[in-house]
Motif scaffolding. Structure first.
Motif, PDB file in Angstrom:
ATOM      1  N   TYR A 133       9.711 -45.651  24.458  1.00  0.00           N
ATOM      2  CA  TYR A 133       9.349 -44.624  25.367  1.00  0.00           C
ATOM      3  C   TYR A 133       9.240 -44.924  26.891  1.00  0.00           C
ATOM      4  N   ALA A 134       8.394 -45.937  26.960  1.00  0.00           N
ATOM      5  CA  ALA A 134       8.106 -46.528  28.326  1.00  0.00           C
ATOM      6  C   ALA A 134       9.529 -47.083  29.169  1.00  0.00           C
ATOM      7  N   LEU A 136       0.682 -37.697  21.758  1.00  0.00           N
ATOM      8  CA  LEU A 136       0.478 -37.568  23.225  1.00  0.00           C
ATOM      9  C   LEU A 136      -0.322 -36.186  23.767  1.00  0.00           C
ATOM     10  N   GLY A 194       6.340 -46.441  21.473  1.00  0.00           N
ATOM     11  CA  GLY A 194       5.614 -46.434  22.723  1.00  0.00           C
ATOM     12  C   GLY A 194       6.095 -47.253  23.794  1.00  0.00           C
ATOM     13  N   TYR A 250       5.558 -41.371  18.261  1.00  0.00           N
ATOM     14  CA  TYR A 250       4.599 -41.778  19.485  1.00  0.00           C
ATOM     15  C   TYR A 250       4.318 -40.470  20.263  1.00  0.00           C
ATOM     16  N   ALA A 309       4.704 -41.167  32.263  1.00  0.00           N
ATOM     17  CA  ALA A 309       4.200 -42.227  31.468  1.00  0.00           C
ATOM     18  C   ALA A 309       3.446 -41.676  30.323  1.00  0.00           C
ATOM     19  N   ASN A 310       2.688 -40.612  30.284  1.00  0.00           N
ATOM     20  CA  ASN A 310       1.911 -40.235  29.137  1.00  0.00           C
ATOM     21  C   ASN A 310       2.160 -38.620  28.708  1.00  0.00           C
ATOM     22  N   GLY A 311       3.501 -38.274  29.147  1.00  0.00           N
ATOM     23  CA  GLY A 311       4.039 -37.118  28.642  1.00  0.00           C
ATOM     24  C   GLY A 311       4.007 -35.934  29.569  1.00  0.00           C
ATOM     25  N   THR A 312       3.587 -35.954  30.635  1.00  0.00           N
ATOM     26  CA  THR A 312       3.335 -35.091  31.686  1.00  0.00           C
ATOM     27  C   THR A 312       4.688 -35.286  32.429  1.00  0.00           C
ATOM     28  N   ARG A 333       2.506 -33.102  26.384  1.00  0.00           N
ATOM     29  CA  ARG A 333       0.990 -33.087  26.285  1.00  0.00           C
ATOM     30  C   ARG A 333       0.779 -31.781  25.689  1.00  0.00           C
ATOM     31  N   ALA A 340      10.328 -42.567  29.932  1.00  0.00           N
ATOM     32  CA  ALA A 340       8.969 -42.237  30.878  1.00  0.00           C
ATOM     33  C   ALA A 340       9.669 -41.777  32.134  1.00  0.00           C
TER      34      ALA A 340
END
Ligand code: HEC
Length: 94
Positions: free
Chosen positions: A25-26, A93, A22, A89, A35-38, A48, A30
């Protein structure tokens, strides 16, 4: 090349570290993947959605290591071990 693949399988035998994944990834992903896969960047897959990752880890590892389309190659930037952590990670998501 065979050595690299075998090494990757050997690494794959260890449990991946989702928390480390994570963080990486950030830092590295990202900006384009969100930040959350979108995805932020057009053309980047939506993590997502489960079907965006319906491939074996080794195939995703190869795409990330070599780069794909507008995505840069991470060979020499992230170790295979770190990329596998990121993949673990990503799988959290959807
Ligand atoms: C500069 C923007 C950018 C960055 C940074 C980036 N990606 Fe991507 N990524 C993309 C784009 C665009 C695609 C779609 C490529 C295509 O199919 O042509 C993609 C595709 C992917 C895919 C699908 C590969 C496949 O085989 O279809 C994965 C998995 C992925 N990225 C993971 C990551 C990870 C993990 C990171 C960070 C280590 C990362 N990306 C960083 C833009 C980016």
């Amino acid at each position: 090349m065979v050595g690299i693949v075998l090494a990757a399988f050997a690494f794959g035998a260890q449990a991946a570290d989702i928390a480390k994944g994570g963080q990486a990834y950030a830092t590295h992903c990202a900006t384009c993947h969100g930040a959350n896969g979108t995805p932020v960047m057009p053309g980047a897959p939506n993590f997502r959605r489960l079907d965006s990752l319906m491939r074996p880890d080794m195939q995703l590892l190869t795409a990330i290591r070599n780069g794909k389309g507008a995505m840069p190659a991470y060979f020499g930037v992230l170790r295979d071990r770190e990329i596998l952590d990121v993949i673990a990670y990503l799988r959290t998501l959807s």
